[in-house]
Design an enzyme around this catalytic site. Sequence first.
Site, PDB file in Angstrom:
ATOM      1  N   ILE A  80      11.069  -1.844  -1.691  1.00  0.00           N
ATOM      2  CA  ILE A  80      10.352  -1.020  -2.664  1.00  0.00           C
ATOM      3  C   ILE A  80       9.489   0.039  -1.993  1.00  0.00           C
ATOM      4  CG2 ILE A  80      10.334  -2.725  -4.516  1.00  0.00           C
ATOM      5  CD1 ILE A  80       7.563  -3.578  -3.654  1.00  0.00           C
ATOM      6  N   ASP A 196      -7.292   6.437   4.620  1.00  0.00           N
ATOM      7  CA  ASP A 196      -5.940   6.899   4.297  1.00  0.00           C
ATOM      8  C   ASP A 196      -5.767   7.030   2.785  1.00  0.00           C
ATOM      9  OD1 ASP A 196      -3.424   7.825   4.930  1.00  0.00           O
ATOM     10  OD2 ASP A 196      -2.522   5.832   5.116  1.00  0.00           O
TER      11      ASP A 196
END
EC number: 2.7.11.1
Length: 436
Positions: A80, A196
């Site tokens: 995924i 991030d």
Amino acid sequence: MTAVFVNGGGLVNTHCDRWERRDSVESSCQTEGGKDSEEDQQRQLTPFEKLTQDMCQDEKVVREITLGKRIGFYRIRGEIGSGNFSQVKLGIHSLTKEKVAIKILDKTKLDQKTQRLLSREISSMEKLHHPNIVRLYEVVETLSKLHLVMEYAGGGELFGKISTEGKLSEPESKLIFSQILSAVKHMHENQIIHRDLKAENVFYTSRTCVKVGDFGFSTVSKKGEMLNTFCGSPPYAAPELFRDQHYVGVYVDIWALGVLLYFMVTGTMPFRAETVAKLKKSILEGTYTIPQHVSEPCHRLIRGVLQPTPTERYGINYIMSNEWMRGVPYPTPLEPFQLDPKHLSETSTLKEEENEVKSTLEHLGITDEHIRNNQGRDARSSITGVYRIILHRVQRRKALESVPIMILPEPKERDLKKGSRIYRGIRHTSKFCSIL
């Protein structure tokens, strides 16, 4: 509830060879399930005992383990996603049937620096208790691989949604941004810097609910502490990351929030270039334009966040009370909860949700004895994994994790901004942490 942070809230041992290794069947299939006896065979096995036995004796299950289609209590399905040093696959927990995301890392490719990042990722996720932050359920280790079993957000990435459907409306942007803001505030209050933040790391669990994930570059940083490693995705990088030798983590996360907001309301990035060198120049010069369709309050908010000087950027509390965000409800952090089930066997005075969790564990065949024998194993235990999944399920059902309600137009009715098409099939890759 009283928080009990795994590993004392500190970093996990960074050397993989010192982490307690275990087989998928938990120490030769006997540690948790117990040895078979005539008495066991005469009564009906509990789901827990049946699964443990199948992992040793059932040909189909053993074959799945051998082929890498099963790890621990999880059946592995298709891929995924992928990260910097890993791949992410969908998993199904065999006892609870819960869908999970399994981040798989090849231990042979984990150098010392990557091991430290992995340790911080685990530590960061276990210190946070927020409805808009992806949860860690379990860590499963084999001889060759490490598996981080996490909450599954089946709605896909914010990046993918905008890349295919176009920019978000401002009301929708406010709803999504409020959840991200609340999550980041919770991180910073717990001295965790994400490093991030980007649309690729924001995941939908429903049409109106998102979760921040991927703490692979996160670190613990006290207020005002200077950091000196470049982490994250260059299009989201604050100018000081290119300009200075040190930076304050909170300000870098705030800048990334500004870039993210710009992307949400415009469908494009504020700083775009063909090369990293040109991108760096653009960010340092602060050259970007905001489309006319963006409302004036939102325009001012973006400008206030994307300030070149870190100390002049809007703080997170100011952003949350800004005129553009006025009237938008913010999710609240969860009460700190126990990460290990040991308290369930140590006290008779349990809260309602704890009693429900304990009852569900007992129904599956996980007894007080199993829980007592599990102590000290923290996330590297299938017992802990079952407990965390069930606890999360109970909290969701009791609306401790509420889903915002908002009437949104169907994708076909939305303004599909042409500019977003340039991002289809393109992902902003995060760079490895390096010394500035």
